[in-house]
Enzyme design. Structure first.
Site, PDB file in Angstrom:
ATOM      1  N   CYS A   2       0.834  -1.182   0.000  1.00 58.37           N
ATOM      2  CA  CYS A   2       0.000   0.000   0.000  1.00 58.37           C
ATOM      3  C   CYS A   2       0.876   1.242   0.000  1.00 58.37           C
ATOM      4  CB  CYS A   2      -0.887   0.006   1.256  1.00 58.37           C
ATOM      5  SG  CYS A   2      -1.727  -1.568   1.555  1.00 58.37           S
ATOM      6  N   SER A  52      -5.294  -4.516  -1.588  1.00 57.75           N
ATOM      7  CA  SER A  52      -5.713  -5.613  -0.717  1.00 57.75           C
ATOM      8  C   SER A  52      -5.105  -6.933  -1.176  1.00 57.75           C
ATOM      9  CB  SER A  52      -7.239  -5.728  -0.723  1.00 57.75           C
ATOM     10  OG  SER A  52      -7.825  -4.490  -0.400  1.00 57.75           O
ATOM     11  N   ILE A  53      -4.327  -7.547  -0.278  1.00 58.22           N
ATOM     12  CA  ILE A  53      -3.639  -8.801  -0.603  1.00 58.22           C
ATOM     13  C   ILE A  53      -4.034  -9.914   0.363  1.00 58.22           C
ATOM     14  CG2 ILE A  53      -1.381  -9.915  -0.861  1.00 58.22           C
ATOM     15  CD1 ILE A  53      -1.876  -7.801  -2.975  1.00 58.22           C
ATOM     16  N   ILE A  54      -4.028  -9.598   1.654  1.00 62.09           N
ATOM     17  CA  ILE A  54      -4.358 -10.563   2.701  1.00 62.09           C
ATOM     18  C   ILE A  54      -5.530 -10.030   3.515  1.00 62.09           C
ATOM     19  CG2 ILE A  54      -3.518 -11.657   4.829  1.00 62.09           C
ATOM     20  CD1 ILE A  54      -0.726 -11.707   3.583  1.00 62.09           C
ATOM     21  N   ASN A  79       2.947  -0.354   5.094  1.00 62.78           N
ATOM     22  CA  ASN A  79       3.142  -0.726   3.695  1.00 62.78           C
ATOM     23  C   ASN A  79       4.069  -1.932   3.656  1.00 62.78           C
ATOM     24  OD1 ASN A  79       3.608  -0.825   0.907  1.00 62.78           O
ATOM     25  ND2 ASN A  79       5.192   0.752   0.996  1.00 62.78           N
ATOM     26  N   GLY A  80       3.606  -3.037   3.083  1.00 59.56           N
ATOM     27  CA  GLY A  80       4.458  -4.212   2.964  1.00 59.56           C
ATOM     28  C   GLY A  80       3.713  -5.493   3.272  1.00 59.56           C
ATOM     29  N   ASP A 104      -2.033  -9.444   8.469  1.00 55.70           N
ATOM     30  CA  ASP A 104      -0.700  -9.338   9.068  1.00 55.70           C
ATOM     31  C   ASP A 104      -0.473  -8.021   9.798  1.00 55.70           C
ATOM     32  OD1 ASP A 104      -0.788  -7.975   6.652  1.00 55.70           O
ATOM     33  OD2 ASP A 104       1.254  -8.458   6.082  1.00 55.70           O
ATOM     34  N   GLY A 371      13.623 -12.205  -8.349  1.00 52.78           N
ATOM     35  CA  GLY A 371      14.899 -12.718  -7.858  1.00 52.78           C
ATOM     36  C   GLY A 371      15.869 -11.681  -7.341  1.00 52.78           C
TER      37      GLY A 371
END
Length: 640
Positions: A2, A52-54, A79-80, A104, A371
């Protein structure tokens, strides 16, 4: 993933800044198009834009949390991603701390309540966050160990502002009384190194909290920062019969990291180039997601495309593969928008193909793995071999070594051995400045006549070398790159360019547990058997397809040298230089002459030219306000 901003006022008048903060928050909608919110009390105001991820339905921010006796004590903006949040939640809940979501974010603030500043040592992830303690009237801000997520700070007469984006602070600069003049020392560092080194920015009044640091701020006071993470690279030789245990430990740590980086309530894909780093991540991700999508980009020009190798790798690991090919015209058209998203210029041509592959990926997924960090952790840059090749010079008395250096200066350019003598005559502190130096001082003086010899890379590198005297030569170079090239270029473009497309990028190599193993690898197992990242290659033998295992690193190579000399970009570059209003910074005639020399084949100036061109476009946006970048308002579905 975010964007957030906050203002801790100096005079307890936070409500007066509510309209201003709302406007500043709109500058980072690309970081969080799914949701937004604000919160304030008399001393502080915070804004948030959410991707929104989790726990998509909950975990809204700004987030109020507290123990039972004061359930709204803390205000969090974050953020993260915290990848060990499941384990942390169990530990904190068992200690009696309440949780109201399944995300989280709560684990950070609950951990802060229990452990104070030491919460950062418990977090496994990428993060920048701010916690406002309404009881103590103190703001706590922190960044992750490696600097994956950004955090800008500006202390003004009106108070201290923190933000995920510098442009949001600039949007409020006038009302806050911020000094937004250009920092000429930072400009010289940028021209020298291709990026602006932390904690600087190109604006005098705006700085960055450094990677691996936290800070506390009280109303009316300046931030006080502390470093909580410093790499050690304390290594000892590994007996031959113990090497396999080390290789297995690397594989286990990376497998566990990728597994935890796959935690999400949305679809996770993976970037895939032709090298071992991204291929290892994608192969391990495929074990968690049988329907993994991989993405790569390339160019039509032969020799500047990883498309074929990446496609072969995707087929070998069984992933569905999507390709974006970028034309020179698309490349040039995208540069102004990219410079706007960056906040400060980064003179890395691979930014542009990354922008296009991120845009393509966002049509299919909301999160990608990549990576980044493998070279710095495992010894992947070819230049890391240099201490071994120059070892014989260490046995030569200093006076004689300096004499060899003077001899190298009078030898003709291109003569075999000239460079070896020159570099062998210098100490590591003198010769190695990281992976990115564009100009030496003579070249810089040609294009910025006001350059000061005392303002060079040694401002940045000398303190870092002072911290690494106990390390072996290869580890000293790695240590330097962790704090310079990686966080100044690699991670800036990884964050800014993917977030420009509302895409979350995760970097499993830059994990605290992976680093704990990498930090213990002796240099004999990094640079060995004629290759780099030897230990990582051995660890990945059963995971990465054979055609990639020993292939040299290319990433997303860009044919900039050819384009600037040819019809593709020569005219565009010429127009950019002529139209730029940077006469007080650059000798534009000298830059135009450099461009002509490049076209005529006198010298390859592509890297130096791109450094200047990127700055000129940035200057046209943020200083002259002459260039208006084409910023698309794209609406993406919340769930993919």
């Amino acid at each position: 993933m975010c964007g957030f901003l906050g203002l801790l006022t100096a005079t307890s008048n936070a409500k007066d800044f509510e309209p201003l903060m709302s406007s500043a928050l709109s500058c980072m909608r690309h970081r969080g198009p799914d949701d937004s919110g604000t919160w304030l009390d008399e001393d502080a105001i915070f804004g948030f834009a959410r991707l929104s991820i989790i726990d998509i339905a909950h975990s809204h921010q700004p987030l109020l949390w507290g123990p039972e006796e004061n359930p709204e004590r803390y205000l969090l903006t974050f953020n993260g991603e915290i990848y060990n949040y499941v384990e942390l939640r169990e530990e904190l809940a068992s200690a009696g701390l309440p949780f109201h979501t399944t995300g989280d974010s709560e684990t950070i603030v609950a951990g802060y309540h229990r452990w104070g500043a030491k919460v950062v040592e418990h977090l496994r992830g990428m993060f920048a966050f701010a916690i406002w303690d309404t009881e103590k009237r103190e703001l706590f801000i922190a960044r992750d160990r490696f600097g994956i997520k950004p955090l800008y700070i500006a202390t003004t007469p009106a108070g201290t502002m923190v933000s995920s984006e510098k442009k949001s602070i600039l949007a409020a600069a006038k009302e806050l009384g911020l000094d937004s003049s250009l920092d000429y020392r930072a400009i010289e560092h940028y021209v020298d190194l291709q990026y602006v080194p932390e904690p600087e920015s190109l604006h005098t009044g705006i700085r960055r909290l450094e990677s691996g640091c936290y800070a506390t701020v009280r109303p009316g006071e300046a931030p006080v920062s502390y470093r909580y993470f410093a790499p050690e690279f304390r290594t000892t030789p590994v007996p031959a019969d113990e090497e396999q245990k080390l290789f297995d430990a690397i594989a286990d740590a990376l497998r566990d990291s990728v597994e935890k980086h796959m935690r999400a309530d949305v679809t996770v894909g993976s970037f895939l180039s032709g090298g071992i780093d991204s291929t290892a991540i994608a192969a391990l991700a495929k074990q968690s997601n049988p329907n993994l999508l991989t993405f790569t980009t390339g160019f039509e020009r032969e020799g500047y495309s990883e498309v074929d190798v990446a496609a072969e790798s995707a087929e070998a690991i069984g992933a569905e593969h999507i390709v974006k090919v970028v034309s020179p015209e698309e490349y040039a058209e995208a540069v102004p928008a990219i410079m706007w998203y960056l906040d400060d210029p980064v003179a890395d041509p691979s930014l542009v193909p990354l922008y296009f592959v991120a845009r393509e990926a966002r049509k299919h997924v909301k999160v990608v793995l990549s990576g980044e960090g493998a070279d710095e952790l495992f010894g992947g840059y070819t230049i890391y071999k240099e201490p071994l090749s120059l070892a014989p010079f260490e046995k030569i008395p200093d006076g004689l070594r300096r004499g060899l250096g003077r001899l190298s200066h009078i030898l003709p350019e291109g003569m075999k051995g000239k460079s070896l003598l020159e570099r062998g005559s210098m100490s590591m502190e003198e010769r190695y400045y990281g992976n990115a130096r564009s100009f030496n001082f003579e070249q810089m003086s040609r294009v910025i006549p006001w350059a000061k010899k005392e303002w060079d890379h040694r401002d940045v590198t000398a303190p870092l070398y002072a911290q690494s005297t106990h390390m072996d030569p290869v580890a000293r170079m790695q240590h330097l790159d962790l704090f310079t090239w990686m966080r100044g270029d690699i991670l800036v473009k990884a964050d800014k360019i993917t977030m420009a497309n509302s895409l979350e990028l995760r970097v499993p190599f830059l994990d605290k547990e992976v680093f704990a193993v990498a930090e213990s690898i002796p240099y004999q197992l990094k640079i060995s058997h004629g290759t780099t990242k030897y230990a990582l290659r051995r660890a990945m033998e059963q995971i990465v397809p054979p055609h990639v295992l020993h292939r040299r690193k290319l990433g997303f190579p860009v044919p900039m040298r050819h384009w600037l000399a040819g019809d593709e970009l020569y005219g565009w570059a010429q127009d950019t230089i002529r139209e730029s209003q940077t006469e007080d910074i650059f000798n534009k005639d000298a830059v135009l002459e450099m461009l002509k020399e490049h076209r005529d084949g006198v010298s390859d100036h592509s890297r130096r030219l791109w450094t200047v061109l990127a700055f000129m476009i940035w200057h046209g946006i943020f200083v002259e306000e002459r260039i208006t970048p084409a910023i698309e308002e794209r609406d993406y579905p919340v769930n993919i």
